[in-house]
Motif scaffolding. Structure first.
Motif: not given
Length: 155
Positions: A10-12, A20-24, A51-55
């Motif tokens: 995610s980067n937005m 967290k929402t996607a995993l749920e 923007d940078t990502f969280l992966n």
């Protein structure tokens, strides 16, 4: 029960909450998540003006077929408002099947293992953390070895 390895990013917006929402949502759609990697911050890949990502990555047990997993992941992305405007562009959530057991799928809408995973440290690193000995079914090498080779190439 078959296991699937899924990479996420995610980067937005609220990146951590998006993940967290996607995993749920995955858990509610037949993907029993058994292990989740550390979430890492990474630079954009491909299209760099963003923007940078969280992966990260996760392993899930599932009775869903590979095509059913794909359908559920695309539905989650759509539910969460993902818009595909720019190839490799900004996204609030990105969910990719990297491996499904040790099978190889080569269909128009689905390629397993993910065809570019071995070139992406932001995919291999998290998978290496949660399943370092997983054997890539095409390269016949453990993920850890592929990750080490990639890190050497990039230095």
């Amino acid at each position: 029960m078959p296991q699937v390895i899924i990479a996420f990013g995610s980067n937005m917006g609220n990146k951590e909450q998006n993940i967290k929402t996607a995993l749920e949502k995955m858990k509610a759609r037949g993907l029993n998540i058994i292990k989740v990697s550390t979430i890492i911050e990474t630079e954009p890949y491909g299209y760099e003006d963003q923007d940078t990502f969280l992966n990260g990555a996760c392993i899930a047990d599932t009775n869903l077929s590979p095509q059913e997993v794909l359908k559920e992941l695309l539905a989650i992305e759509q539910e969460m408002g993902r818009v595909r405007k720019i190839h490799w562009g900004p996204r609030n959530i990105d969910l990719d099947i990297i491996f499904y057991e040790n099978i190889i799928v080569d269909e128009d809408n689905l390629k397993i293992p993910h065809p570019d995973a071995h070139n992406r440290s932001f995919v291999l690193g998290p998978i290496c953390e949660i399943s370092p000995s997983f054997l890539h079914p095409i390269y016949n090498k453990p993920v850890k070895e592929l990750y080490e080779e990639l890190k050497k190439q990039n230095h």
